[in-house]
Motif scaffolding. Structure first.
Motif, PDB file in Angstrom:
ATOM      1  N   HIS A  78       0.832  -1.199   0.000  1.00 20.05           N
ATOM      2  CA  HIS A  78       0.000   0.000   0.000  1.00 20.05           C
ATOM      3  C   HIS A  78       0.871   1.255   0.000  1.00 20.05           C
ATOM      4  O   HIS A  78       0.620   2.204  -0.750  1.00 20.05           O
ATOM      5  CB  HIS A  78      -0.931   0.004   1.219  1.00 20.05           C
ATOM      6  CG  HIS A  78      -1.721   1.253   1.348  1.00 20.05           C
ATOM      7  ND1 HIS A  78      -1.368   2.252   2.233  1.00 20.05           N
ATOM      8  CD2 HIS A  78      -2.833   1.686   0.711  1.00 20.05           C
ATOM      9  CE1 HIS A  78      -2.234   3.246   2.127  1.00 20.05           C
ATOM     10  NE2 HIS A  78      -3.132   2.922   1.215  1.00 20.05           N
ATOM     11  N   GLY A  79       1.900   1.268   0.829  1.00 15.26           N
ATOM     12  CA  GLY A  79       2.786   2.425   0.901  1.00 15.26           C
ATOM     13  C   GLY A  79       3.498   2.683  -0.414  1.00 15.26           C
ATOM     14  O   GLY A  79       3.605   3.826  -0.867  1.00 15.26           O
ATOM     15  N   ALA A  83       2.959   5.983  -2.584  1.00 15.36           N
ATOM     16  CA  ALA A  83       4.133   6.837  -2.832  1.00 15.36           C
ATOM     17  C   ALA A  83       4.304   7.072  -4.327  1.00 15.36           C
ATOM     18  O   ALA A  83       4.726   8.149  -4.749  1.00 15.36           O
ATOM     19  CB  ALA A  83       5.386   6.200  -2.242  1.00 15.36           C
ATOM     20  N   TRP A  84       3.968   6.077  -5.108  1.00 17.06           N
ATOM     21  CA  TRP A  84       4.115   6.172  -6.558  1.00 17.06           C
ATOM     22  C   TRP A  84       3.014   7.030  -7.178  1.00 17.06           C
ATOM     23  O   TRP A  84       3.263   7.788  -8.110  1.00 17.06           O
ATOM     24  CB  TRP A  84       4.075   4.770  -7.152  1.00 17.06           C
ATOM     25  CG  TRP A  84       4.317   4.744  -8.624  1.00 17.06           C
ATOM     26  CD1 TRP A  84       3.361   4.731  -9.605  1.00 17.06           C
ATOM     27  CD2 TRP A  84       5.577   4.722  -9.291  1.00 17.06           C
ATOM     28  NE1 TRP A  84       3.946   4.694 -10.832  1.00 17.06           N
ATOM     29  CE2 TRP A  84       5.316   4.697 -10.677  1.00 17.06           C
ATOM     30  CE3 TRP A  84       6.890   4.728  -8.857  1.00 17.06           C
ATOM     31  CZ2 TRP A  84       6.321   4.673 -11.625  1.00 17.06           C
ATOM     32  CZ3 TRP A  84       7.894   4.692  -9.805  1.00 17.06           C
ATOM     33  CH2 TRP A  84       7.601   4.671 -11.157  1.00 17.06           C
ATOM     34  N   SER A  85       1.800   6.945  -6.655  1.00 16.00           N
ATOM     35  CA  SER A  85       0.657   7.539  -7.360  1.00 16.00           C
ATOM     36  C   SER A  85       0.105   8.823  -6.744  1.00 16.00           C
ATOM     37  O   SER A  85      -0.553   9.578  -7.441  1.00 16.00           O
ATOM     38  CB  SER A  85      -0.473   6.517  -7.458  1.00 16.00           C
ATOM     39  OG  SER A  85      -0.947   6.185  -6.165  1.00 16.00           O
ATOM     40  N   ALA A  86       0.336   9.071  -5.474  1.00 15.46           N
ATOM     41  CA  ALA A  86      -0.273  10.234  -4.816  1.00 15.46           C
ATOM     42  C   ALA A  86       0.813  11.152  -4.259  1.00 15.46           C
ATOM     43  O   ALA A  86       1.324  10.909  -3.166  1.00 15.46           O
ATOM     44  CB  ALA A  86      -1.222   9.778  -3.711  1.00 15.46           C
ATOM     45  N   ARG A  90       2.672  11.341  -0.382  1.00 18.01           N
ATOM     46  CA  ARG A  90       3.924  10.587  -0.493  1.00 18.01           C
ATOM     47  C   ARG A  90       4.658  10.479   0.838  1.00 18.01           C
ATOM     48  O   ARG A  90       5.197   9.433   1.183  1.00 18.01           O
ATOM     49  CB  ARG A  90       4.814  11.221  -1.553  1.00 18.01           C
ATOM     50  CG  ARG A  90       6.062  10.419  -1.845  1.00 18.01           C
ATOM     51  CD  ARG A  90       6.735  10.853  -3.122  1.00 18.01           C
ATOM     52  NE  ARG A  90       5.878  10.475  -4.247  1.00 18.01           N
ATOM     53  CZ  ARG A  90       5.652  11.263  -5.298  1.00 18.01           C
ATOM     54  NH1 ARG A  90       6.225  12.431  -5.379  1.00 18.01           N
ATOM     55  NH2 ARG A  90       4.870  10.857  -6.268  1.00 18.01           N
ATOM     56  N   TRP A  91       4.670  11.545   1.616  1.00 21.93           N
ATOM     57  CA  TRP A  91       5.413  11.510   2.884  1.00 21.93           C
ATOM     58  C   TRP A  91       4.793  10.513   3.858  1.00 21.93           C
ATOM     59  O   TRP A  91       5.509   9.823   4.584  1.00 21.93           O
ATOM     60  CB  TRP A  91       5.516  12.907   3.498  1.00 21.93           C
ATOM     61  CG  TRP A  91       4.217  13.516   3.922  1.00 21.93           C
ATOM     62  CD1 TRP A  91       3.309  14.164   3.132  1.00 21.93           C
ATOM     63  CD2 TRP A  91       3.680  13.522   5.232  1.00 21.93           C
ATOM     64  NE1 TRP A  91       2.230  14.570   3.886  1.00 21.93           N
ATOM     65  CE2 TRP A  91       2.437  14.195   5.185  1.00 21.93           C
ATOM     66  CE3 TRP A  91       4.128  13.029   6.454  1.00 21.93           C
ATOM     67  CZ2 TRP A  91       1.642  14.377   6.303  1.00 21.93           C
ATOM     68  CZ3 TRP A  91       3.334  13.221   7.569  1.00 21.93           C
ATOM     69  CH2 TRP A  91       2.101  13.888   7.479  1.00 21.93           C
ATOM     70  N   LEU A  92       3.475  10.398   3.861  1.00 24.98           N
ATOM     71  CA  LEU A  92       2.824   9.395   4.713  1.00 24.98           C
ATOM     72  C   LEU A  92       3.126   7.983   4.215  1.00 24.98           C
ATOM     73  O   LEU A  92       3.340   7.065   5.016  1.00 24.98           O
ATOM     74  CB  LEU A  92       1.313   9.627   4.740  1.00 24.98           C
ATOM     75  CG  LEU A  92       0.860  10.860   5.507  1.00 24.98           C
ATOM     76  CD1 LEU A  92      -0.572  11.210   5.164  1.00 24.98           C
ATOM     77  CD2 LEU A  92       1.025  10.638   6.989  1.00 24.98           C
ATOM     78  N   ALA A  93       3.152   7.835   2.892  1.00 26.39           N
ATOM     79  CA  ALA A  93       3.459   6.524   2.319  1.00 26.39           C
ATOM     80  C   ALA A  93       4.891   6.114   2.659  1.00 26.39           C
ATOM     81  O   ALA A  93       5.152   4.945   2.965  1.00 26.39           O
ATOM     82  CB  ALA A  93       3.252   6.563   0.806  1.00 26.39           C
TER      83      ALA A  93
END
Length: 116
Positions: A78-79, A83-86, A90-93
């Motif tokens: 999920h991360g 990170a790739w798409s949003a 990204r920082w939360l991912a």
């Protein structure tokens, strides 16, 4: 007065990473970036409840951490996808990725090898 044995450092750090991953989910999905098309309660049920299930095995910390390690593979995926798409999330991912890698690494570090 009975004293409980002190947990190894790997297990203590694993419990902290597990708690942080569990807290991250509602902060991310209910507070900072709530879902727009799906009810928030459903998103929280999908993201947070699985992390709470190993609490049933908390008497055996190693077993609970093993289950969390297995579950963390889902959170790692999920991360990476977030990170790739949003870009805004990204920082939360990345925090999610770091916590899951930490959990898996600590599981490996806590394994004791048998002497030959």
């Amino acid at each position: 007065m009975s004293t409980m044995p002190r947990l190894p450092q790997e297990q203590r750090l694993g419990l902290i990473a597990w708690a942080a991953l569990t807290v991250l989910q509602p902060v991310w999905h209910a507070w900072l970036f709530p879902a727009q098309t799906v009810p928030v309660w459903l998103v929280l049920a999908i993201t947070t409840v699985p992390l709470l299930l190993p609490l049933l095995a908390i008497r055996d910390v190693r077993r609970a951490l093993l289950w969390v390690g297995i579950l963390s593979l889902f959170y790692f995926c999920h991360g990476v996808s977030e990170a790739w798409s949003a870009a805004d999330q990204r920082w939360l991912a990345i925090v999610e990725i770091v916590l899951t890698v930490l959990l898996i690494g600590l599981l490996g570090a806590g394994v004791k090898r048998k002497a030959r």
